[in-house]
Motif scaffolding. Structure first.
Motif, PDB file in Angstrom:
ATOM      1  N   THR A  46     -38.207 -32.524   3.490  1.00  0.00           N
ATOM      2  CA  THR A  46     -37.463 -31.337   3.913  1.00  0.00           C
ATOM      3  C   THR A  46     -35.978 -31.535   3.668  1.00  0.00           C
ATOM      4  O   THR A  46     -35.273 -30.613   3.211  1.00  0.00           O
ATOM      5  CB  THR A  46     -37.738 -31.059   5.399  1.00  0.00           C
ATOM      6  N   TRP A  47     -35.494 -32.732   3.956  1.00  0.00           N
ATOM      7  CA  TRP A  47     -34.102 -33.104   3.666  1.00  0.00           C
ATOM      8  C   TRP A  47     -33.770 -32.860   2.198  1.00  0.00           C
ATOM      9  O   TRP A  47     -32.670 -32.395   1.863  1.00  0.00           O
ATOM     10  CB  TRP A  47     -33.922 -34.582   4.028  1.00  0.00           C
ATOM     11  N   PHE A  48     -34.709 -33.154   1.307  1.00  0.00           N
ATOM     12  CA  PHE A  48     -34.474 -32.968  -0.127  1.00  0.00           C
ATOM     13  C   PHE A  48     -34.117 -31.507  -0.417  1.00  0.00           C
ATOM     14  O   PHE A  48     -33.130 -31.221  -1.107  1.00  0.00           O
ATOM     15  CB  PHE A  48     -35.719 -33.376  -0.907  1.00  0.00           C
ATOM     16  N   PHE A  49     -34.902 -30.575   0.098  1.00  0.00           N
ATOM     17  CA  PHE A  49     -34.639 -29.156  -0.164  1.00  0.00           C
ATOM     18  C   PHE A  49     -33.359 -28.694   0.528  1.00  0.00           C
ATOM     19  O   PHE A  49     -32.592 -27.916  -0.042  1.00  0.00           O
ATOM     20  CB  PHE A  49     -35.830 -28.311   0.276  1.00  0.00           C
ATOM     21  N   GLU A  50     -33.120 -29.184   1.738  1.00  0.00           N
ATOM     22  CA  GLU A  50     -31.900 -28.784   2.432  1.00  0.00           C
ATOM     23  C   GLU A  50     -30.668 -29.306   1.715  1.00  0.00           C
ATOM     24  O   GLU A  50     -29.673 -28.587   1.542  1.00  0.00           O
ATOM     25  CB  GLU A  50     -31.922 -29.296   3.880  1.00  0.00           C
ATOM     26  N   THR A  51     -30.714 -30.565   1.256  1.00  0.00           N
ATOM     27  CA  THR A  51     -29.542 -31.214   0.670  1.00  0.00           C
ATOM     28  C   THR A  51     -29.274 -30.768  -0.759  1.00  0.00           C
ATOM     29  O   THR A  51     -28.129 -30.486  -1.135  1.00  0.00           O
ATOM     30  CB  THR A  51     -29.717 -32.745   0.716  1.00  0.00           C
ATOM     31  N   PHE A  52     -30.317 -30.704  -1.575  1.00  0.00           N
ATOM     32  CA  PHE A  52     -30.115 -30.429  -2.997  1.00  0.00           C
ATOM     33  C   PHE A  52     -30.238 -28.950  -3.365  1.00  0.00           C
ATOM     34  O   PHE A  52     -29.774 -28.545  -4.422  1.00  0.00           O
ATOM     35  CB  PHE A  52     -31.095 -31.250  -3.833  1.00  0.00           C
ATOM     36  N   LEU A  53     -30.851 -28.136  -2.505  1.00  0.00           N
ATOM     37  CA  LEU A  53     -30.995 -26.701  -2.801  1.00  0.00           C
ATOM     38  C   LEU A  53     -30.166 -25.832  -1.872  1.00  0.00           C
ATOM     39  O   LEU A  53     -29.294 -25.084  -2.326  1.00  0.00           O
ATOM     40  CB  LEU A  53     -32.464 -26.299  -2.718  1.00  0.00           C
ATOM     41  N   LEU A  54     -30.438 -25.924  -0.567  1.00  0.00           N
ATOM     42  CA  LEU A  54     -29.752 -25.023   0.354  1.00  0.00           C
ATOM     43  C   LEU A  54     -28.260 -25.307   0.422  1.00  0.00           C
ATOM     44  O   LEU A  54     -27.442 -24.374   0.418  1.00  0.00           O
ATOM     45  CB  LEU A  54     -30.382 -25.127   1.741  1.00  0.00           C
ATOM     46  N   GLU A  55     -27.896 -26.553   0.486  1.00  0.00           N
ATOM     47  CA  GLU A  55     -26.474 -26.890   0.589  1.00  0.00           C
ATOM     48  C   GLU A  55     -25.691 -26.388  -0.617  1.00  0.00           C
ATOM     49  O   GLU A  55     -24.517 -26.009  -0.501  1.00  0.00           O
ATOM     50  CB  GLU A  55     -26.322 -28.407   0.740  1.00  0.00           C
ATOM     51  N   ARG A  56     -26.331 -26.349  -1.773  1.00  0.00           N
ATOM     52  CA  ARG A  56     -25.639 -25.926  -2.993  1.00  0.00           C
ATOM     53  C   ARG A  56     -25.692 -24.421  -3.213  1.00  0.00           C
ATOM     54  O   ARG A  56     -24.761 -23.847  -3.806  1.00  0.00           O
ATOM     55  CB  ARG A  56     -26.273 -26.616  -4.202  1.00  0.00           C
ATOM     56  N   PHE A  64     -29.441 -27.924   9.522  1.00  0.00           N
ATOM     57  CA  PHE A  64     -30.277 -27.837  10.725  1.00  0.00           C
ATOM     58  C   PHE A  64     -29.738 -28.756  11.808  1.00  0.00           C
ATOM     59  O   PHE A  64     -29.648 -28.379  12.975  1.00  0.00           O
ATOM     60  CB  PHE A  64     -31.711 -28.227  10.367  1.00  0.00           C
ATOM     61  N   HIS A  65     -29.377 -29.977  11.420  1.00  0.00           N
ATOM     62  CA  HIS A  65     -28.750 -30.945  12.327  1.00  0.00           C
ATOM     63  C   HIS A  65     -27.892 -31.863  11.473  1.00  0.00           C
ATOM     64  O   HIS A  65     -28.408 -32.490  10.535  1.00  0.00           O
ATOM     65  CB  HIS A  65     -29.807 -31.751  13.076  1.00  0.00           C
ATOM     66  N   PRO A  66     -26.587 -31.983  11.743  1.00  0.00           N
ATOM     67  CA  PRO A  66     -25.711 -32.794  10.892  1.00  0.00           C
ATOM     68  C   PRO A  66     -26.160 -34.240  10.740  1.00  0.00           C
ATOM     69  O   PRO A  66     -25.979 -34.844   9.676  1.00  0.00           O
ATOM     70  CB  PRO A  66     -24.350 -32.703  11.604  1.00  0.00           C
ATOM     71  N   ALA A  67     -26.770 -34.817  11.769  1.00  0.00           N
ATOM     72  CA  ALA A  67     -27.176 -36.221  11.710  1.00  0.00           C
ATOM     73  C   ALA A  67     -28.326 -36.459  10.736  1.00  0.00           C
ATOM     74  O   ALA A  67     -28.525 -37.590  10.266  1.00  0.00           O
ATOM     75  CB  ALA A  67     -27.565 -36.720  13.105  1.00  0.00           C
ATOM     76  N   PHE A  68     -29.090 -35.406  10.419  1.00  0.00           N
ATOM     77  CA  PHE A  68     -30.246 -35.585   9.539  1.00  0.00           C
ATOM     78  C   PHE A  68     -29.829 -35.983   8.121  1.00  0.00           C
ATOM     79  O   PHE A  68     -30.621 -36.570   7.394  1.00  0.00           O
ATOM     80  CB  PHE A  68     -31.078 -34.293   9.493  1.00  0.00           C
ATOM     81  N   ARG A  69     -28.611 -35.653   7.739  1.00  0.00           N
ATOM     82  CA  ARG A  69     -28.155 -35.976   6.378  1.00  0.00           C
ATOM     83  C   ARG A  69     -28.197 -37.474   6.133  1.00  0.00           C
ATOM     84  O   ARG A  69     -28.534 -37.927   5.041  1.00  0.00           O
ATOM     85  CB  ARG A  69     -26.742 -35.436   6.154  1.00  0.00           C
ATOM     86  N   ILE A  70     -27.860 -38.271   7.136  1.00  0.00           N
ATOM     87  CA  ILE A  70     -27.927 -39.734   7.026  1.00  0.00           C
ATOM     88  C   ILE A  70     -29.308 -40.236   7.416  1.00  0.00           C
ATOM     89  O   ILE A  70     -29.897 -41.087   6.752  1.00  0.00           O
ATOM     90  CB  ILE A  70     -26.846 -40.392   7.912  1.00  0.00           C
ATOM     91  N   LEU A  71     -29.855 -39.678   8.479  1.00  0.00           N
ATOM     92  CA  LEU A  71     -31.097 -40.187   9.046  1.00  0.00           C
ATOM     93  C   LEU A  71     -32.259 -40.125   8.062  1.00  0.00           C
ATOM     94  O   LEU A  71     -33.105 -41.029   8.015  1.00  0.00           O
ATOM     95  CB  LEU A  71     -31.431 -39.383  10.298  1.00  0.00           C
ATOM     96  N   PHE A  72     -32.316 -39.081   7.246  1.00  0.00           N
ATOM     97  CA  PHE A  72     -33.473 -38.886   6.373  1.00  0.00           C
ATOM     98  C   PHE A  72     -33.136 -38.990   4.890  1.00  0.00           C
ATOM     99  O   PHE A  72     -33.944 -38.603   4.042  1.00  0.00           O
ATOM    100  CB  PHE A  72     -34.147 -37.550   6.702  1.00  0.00           C
ATOM    101  N   ASN A  73     -31.964 -39.533   4.574  1.00  0.00           N
ATOM    102  CA  ASN A  73     -31.655 -39.911   3.192  1.00  0.00           C
ATOM    103  C   ASN A  73     -32.450 -41.179   2.870  1.00  0.00           C
ATOM    104  O   ASN A  73     -32.584 -42.068   3.712  1.00  0.00           O
ATOM    105  CB  ASN A  73     -30.156 -40.170   3.041  1.00  0.00           C
ATOM    106  N   SER A  74     -33.002 -41.258   1.682  1.00  0.00           N
ATOM    107  CA  SER A  74     -33.800 -42.436   1.322  1.00  0.00           C
ATOM    108  C   SER A  74     -32.953 -43.463   0.593  1.00  0.00           C
ATOM    109  O   SER A  74     -32.642 -44.521   1.134  1.00  0.00           O
ATOM    110  CB  SER A  74     -35.001 -42.022   0.477  1.00  0.00           C
TER     111      SER A  74
END
Length: 409
Positions: A46-56, A64-74
């Protein structure tokens, strides 16, 4: 409804369906550093779609939650900081229901984006990459979960029903191929990862490839013949590795009162002699091949031979047997087990990684890994293709990895 939106929904729903039979405890635990909790897989995809699609591309984007950007980055250094991989199982919060809410919210926003996007090739290509990425994680969800359940002394089953009996196994035949210049790599329409390109020519000497995978019965003969105790069969590093870890048989095998069994996603099952031997490391595959008077194929040989079949198989929780394959046909090229090759994972001539953070997807792992070809029983339907290059280090055993023998002529 456009085709990509339908595909988006189907892929996302399958991930949720894989997790549905599990408890919240099942979804939170990490059984080893190489595996990840099911909850993390659900969040990261889900992070993938939020980071690479929605954010752009989303107007007035808000995470959804600012902390998820670090927490669920691989492993995307170009995106920013990451939570340490070995500590993913310590993340008890957010809870599973919050991760599922994260998925639902991002899905609503992604569906709106896809409905509004029209035909923007760059964005649509990125969505397809995200779906292929999620299908990879669907396979990892099953293999990571299998490892987790195997650590439980109760040996619980993911699915209680036993797998159907495998048909009697025919003797393996050797399919011969003449020396020739062959082309390997992706070509034509359809998705591929950047490591599958560019298509290029390679010369292969004459060779023969086994018509099916090595079976449990055949690998058991290697075990009972003292294969794990014969240093002459093993690469030096492999010999040190099996002795340091006191290894005497494949990963999920066990023997009690002279009877062999295998842990599966259906729970502990009697070892089926007709099914392929799986969860084998590169070192084990190489040692078995030496014992059998053969070798592993190169990835060019494998891909050249694979052009004789286009049966990509169907997903299952345990690999099926080969049965009695038609004369001249290659069985189990797909849908049973990933097959080790003797080829180191390296760039093709003229390879260029994708630009930006997505360029980290494959290229930076081209070191100390071997290529595997085909697909496994856990590979989602529609995800396999002839040019797919999977890769793992030589000691990896928790994936559905098996052996197809080759010989030089």
């Amino acid at each position: 409804m456009n085709t990509l939106l339908k595909r988006y929904r189907a892929v996302r729903q399958r991930s949720a369906a894989l997790a549905a039979p599990l408890s919240e405890e099942d979804c939170c635990v990490q059984s080893m550093p190489d595996a990840s909790p099911v909850k993390w897989h659900l969040a990261h995809t889900t992070w993938f779609f939020e980071t690479f699609l929605l954010e752009r591309h989303e107007r007035d984007f808000q995470p959804f939650h600012p902390a998820f950007r670090i927490l669920f980055n691989s492993y995307y250094n170009g995106v920013g900081d990451k939570h340490p991989r070995p500590q993913r199982g310590l993340v008890t919060r957010p809870a599973l229901h919050q991760v599922l809410a994260y998925r639902e919210q991002v899905d609503r926003r992604m569906e709106r984006l896809l409905e509004e996007a029209g035909q923007q090739p760059e964005m649509l290509s990125l969505v397809e990459t995200g779906l292929q990425h999620e299908q990879q994680h669907q396979e990892l969800m099953l293999t990571d979960l299998k490892h987790l359940l195997s650590m439980n002394p109760l040996l619980p089953a993911y699915v209680e029903a036993s797998p159907p009996a495998a048909p009697p196994l025919a003797s393996a035949a050797w399919q011969e191929f003449a020396a020739s210049v062959v082309e390997i790599g992706h070509s034509g329409p359809g998705f591929c990862f950047d490591n599958e390109q560019p298509r290029h020519r390679q010369f292969v000497e004459s060779f023969a490839l086994a018509s099916r995978l090595v079976s449990n019965a055949e690998f058991l003969a290697f075990v009972q013949d003292g294969g794990y105790a014969d240093a002459a069969l093993w690469l030096s590093e492999g010999w040190d590795w099996i002795n340091a870890n006191a290894l005497q048989h494949p990963f999920y095998w066990r023997c009690e009162d002279g009877k062999w069994a295998e842990f599966t996603l259906h729970g502990l099952q009697a070892l089926d002699p007709h099914r392929p031997a799986v969860h084998l490391s590169y070192f084990e595959a190489d040692a078995y091949a030496r014992w059998a008077g053969a070798r592993l194929p190169s990835e060019a040989e494998w891909e050249h031979a694979a052009r004789t079949t286009h049966d990509f198989g169907r997903p299952a929780l345990h690999p099926a047997g080969a049965g009695d394959a038609a004369p001249g046909m290659m069985a189990q090229m797909y849908g049973a087990a990933w097959q080790w090759t003797l080829s180191s994972y390296a760039p093709y001539p003229g390879y260029r990684p994708a630009p930006g953070a997505l360029g980290e997807y494959n290229g930076k792992f081209m070191s100390n890994q071997y290529v595997l070809r085909g697909s496994s029983c856990a590979t989602p339907e529609g995800h396999a293709r002839i040019s797919y290059r999977n890769f793992f280090p030589s000691t990896a055993r928790w994936q559905f990895t098996g052996i197809r023998l080759a010989r030089s002529l």
